[in-house]
Write an enzyme that holds these catalytic residues in place. Structure first.
Site, short mmCIF file in Angstrom:
data_model
loop_
_atom_site.label_atom_id
_atom_site.label_comp_id
_atom_site.label_asym_id
_atom_site.label_seq_id
_atom_site.Cartn_x
_atom_site.Cartn_y
_atom_site.Cartn_z
N CYS A 1 0.82 -1.22 0.00
CA CYS A 1 0.00 0.00 0.00
C CYS A 1 0.84 1.26 0.00
O CYS A 1 0.33 2.35 -0.27
CB CYS A 1 -0.93 0.01 1.20
SG CYS A 1 -2.28 -1.12 0.98
N1 CO8 Z 1 -20.26 -9.37 7.09
C1 CO8 Z 1 -20.86 -9.36 8.31
N2 CO8 Z 1 -20.18 -9.47 9.47
C2 CO8 Z 1 -18.85 -9.61 9.39
C3 CO8 Z 1 -18.15 -9.64 8.17
C4 CO8 Z 1 -18.91 -9.52 6.97
N3 CO8 Z 1 -18.35 -9.53 5.76
N4 CO8 Z 1 -16.84 -9.77 8.41
C5 CO8 Z 1 -16.70 -9.82 9.74
N5 CO8 Z 1 -17.91 -9.73 10.34
C6 CO8 Z 1 -18.22 -9.76 11.78
C7 CO8 Z 1 -17.10 -10.43 12.55
O1 CO8 Z 1 -17.30 -11.83 12.58
C8 CO8 Z 1 -17.25 -9.81 13.92
O2 CO8 Z 1 -18.28 -10.47 14.64
P1 CO8 Z 1 -18.10 -10.80 16.22
O3 CO8 Z 1 -18.01 -9.43 16.85
O4 CO8 Z 1 -19.32 -11.54 16.52
O5 CO8 Z 1 -16.81 -11.56 16.31
C9 CO8 Z 1 -17.76 -8.40 13.62
O6 CO8 Z 1 -18.30 -8.44 12.30
C10 CO8 Z 1 -16.67 -7.38 13.67
O7 CO8 Z 1 -15.52 -7.88 12.91
P2 CO8 Z 1 -14.14 -7.17 12.90
O8 CO8 Z 1 -13.76 -6.83 14.30
O9 CO8 Z 1 -13.19 -7.97 12.07
O10 CO8 Z 1 -14.54 -5.84 12.09
P3 CO8 Z 1 -13.75 -4.51 11.98
O11 CO8 Z 1 -14.62 -3.42 12.47
O12 CO8 Z 1 -12.36 -4.58 12.50
O13 CO8 Z 1 -13.62 -4.35 10.39
C11 CO8 Z 1 -11.95 -4.59 8.68
C12 CO8 Z 1 -12.91 -5.30 9.62
C13 CO8 Z 1 -12.78 -3.80 7.70
C14 CO8 Z 1 -11.11 -5.61 7.93
C15 CO8 Z 1 -11.03 -3.66 9.52
O14 CO8 Z 1 -10.46 -4.36 10.59
C16 CO8 Z 1 -9.91 -3.03 8.71
O15 CO8 Z 1 -10.13 -2.30 7.76
N6 CO8 Z 1 -8.66 -3.26 9.14
C17 CO8 Z 1 -7.47 -2.70 8.52
C18 CO8 Z 1 -7.31 -3.22 7.16
C19 CO8 Z 1 -6.09 -2.73 6.47
O16 CO8 Z 1 -5.79 -1.57 6.40
N7 CO8 Z 1 -5.40 -3.66 5.91
C20 CO8 Z 1 -4.32 -3.38 5.08
C21 CO8 Z 1 -4.66 -4.05 3.85
S1 CO8 Z 1 -4.16 -3.36 2.40
C22 CO8 Z 1 -2.49 -3.47 2.19
O17 CO8 Z 1 -1.72 -3.32 3.08
C23 CO8 Z 1 -2.00 -3.73 0.81
C24 CO8 Z 1 -1.94 -5.14 0.47
C25 CO8 Z 1 -1.97 -5.34 -1.00
C26 CO8 Z 1 -3.29 -5.08 -1.61
C27 CO8 Z 1 -3.75 -6.03 -2.64
C28 CO8 Z 1 -4.80 -6.98 -2.19
C29 CO8 Z 1 -5.45 -7.82 -3.20
#
Ligand code: CO8
Length: 373
Positions: A156
């Protein structure tokens, strides 16, 4: 004294896109079929049930409403769940070079630069579709640019790290005018069967021209006041896809060969890292946080962006101060902050200061502090 400016930016996105509703309908149909087919094993506790996704969760957790896709065909097909791309012959323009050229032409036009003015091409992104010859050299050939080009990967932070390379080259005198391009073709690496990550990414291509200030003719020029980069090793965002697959006998297309992350950990660890990085950079440059007119931040997650700017400013930022393009584009790897700049810079006044910043896998944080001239 030689100074470097950003003299133009470019953007190209595919026409095709997929909404959250379409993506979730496809994922949920897959999950329900999986659960039906594995009902006995799930009941016995030997296979994990596939939980359902929801558009409401996606908007709340990320701010994403849709994503552009280079090829929509195949992604929503339950028996495929990945884009369908044609393999191109060696004498055809490659997919990423085509994306790169489109954004590059836009940036060159805005910077009022032709191929003859440019002497360096850097293609910087999260993945390149092949190891060699470099996509940058193919782009150089296609655009008729003399000089040299190379590819660089920094997930990223590829765009900001490449802009730092471009700025350094201009300041050192080894380049006069650098074309930095980010053809982010990332949907082929998304695991559309993974509930936690199926909604995150979209495809796009961005570009920027960095050149000597004394030679710049663009009306929209931003002096680069300083650049900074930080990396700290982490496995919380990872893809094991690589050239050793032929020799390791591991499944070359296994789930660990696609984008994998521990999103919660990334969120918790990268936000403070980015805040510290930016505070330190601004302090070193003797610029007060309050004097920054605009924050063109990496676009991975709206809650991350809000948290980072809240910690920096000590209050909520307005959309005008820290614009968000996630709703339309989703996470486009390194291109996100460049899209934000491209869409939201023309209203800045002479003297206004802006910060372009990316953060993500590695971990990596990259930033440029610029002043509108
Ligand atoms: N639908 C419904 N519910 C869901 C879903 C879904 N799709 N997914 C998770 N849930 C549920 C979970 O099970 C959890 O339930 P419970 O509380 O019962 O356990 C609840 O929702 C909350 O889950 P999370 O705590 O995981 O949710 P978050 O609020 O943390 O959101 C995110 C998840 C969106 C993934 C968030 O944590 C985030 O954005 N994190 C940072 C991501 C980031 O910046 N990553 C870097 C990636 S990009 C990068 O570095 C480049 C890589 C190369 C890119 C190319 C890729 C192809």
């Amino acid at each position: 004294m030689t100074r470097a400016v950003i003299s133009g930016s470019g953007l190209w996105h595919p026409e095709e896109f997929i909404t959250n509703e379409e993506l979730v309908a496809s994922y949920n149909a897959y999950a329900e079929r999986f659960n039906r087919e594995n009902a006995e094993a799930i009941a016995a506790g030997t296979v994990k049930e596939c939980l359902l996704s929801s558009p409401e969760f996606i908007v709340k957790a990320s701010g994403i409403r849709q994503r552009y896709t280079y090829r929509r065909d195949g992604i929503l097909d339950l028996d495929r769940m990945r884009p369908r791309l044609e393999e191109r012959a060696d004498d055809e323009l490659s997919h990423q070079a085509e994306m790169a050229v489109r954004a590059a032409r836009d940036a060159m036009q805005r910077a009022e630069r032709t191929a003859a003015d440019i002497d360096t091409v850097i293609v910087a992104c999260a993945y390149t579709e092949r190891a060699y010859p470099a996509i940058a050299i193919e782009v150089q050939e296609e655009l008729g640019i003399k000089g040299y080009g190379f590819d660089m990967l920094a997930a990223c932070s590829a765009a900001t790290f490449a802009l730092q390379r471009a700025c350094d080259a201009v300041l050192a005198g080894s380049s006069r005018c650098v074309l930095v391009i980010n053809p982010e073709l990332v949907t082929p690496q998304v695991n559309f069967r993974d509930r936690d990550g199926h909604f995150i990414f979209g495809d796009v291509s961005t570009a920027m021209i960095v050149e000597r200030e004394d030679m710049c003719v663009s009306p929209h020029r931003y002096r680069i006041l300083g650049t900074s980069a930080t990396t700290i090793y982490s496995n919380n965002v990872r893809s094991n896809f690589g050239h050793l697959a032929y020799a390791t006998d591991a499944d070359p297309f296994g789930p660990d060969k696609l984008f994998c992350q521990n999103g919660r950990r990334v969120f918790k660890e990268v936000c403070p890292l980015t805040v510290e990085h930016l505070e330190n950079q601004l302090q070193r440059m003797d610029i007060a946080v309050a004097d920054v007119r605009r924050w063109w931040l990496h676009q991975a997650n709206i809650n991350m962006n809000q948290l980072i700017v809240r910690r920096l400013l000590g209050r909520e930022a307005t959309p005008d101060e820290a614009p968000v393009v996630l709703d339309e584009f989703a996470n486009t790897a390194s291109a996100g902050s460049v899209i934000a700049f491209h869409r939201f810079h023309e209203d800045l006044q002479s003297g206004d200061i802006g910060v372009l910043c990316s953060f993500g896998a590695g971990y990596s944080v990259g930033s440029l502090v610029v002043r509108r001239l």
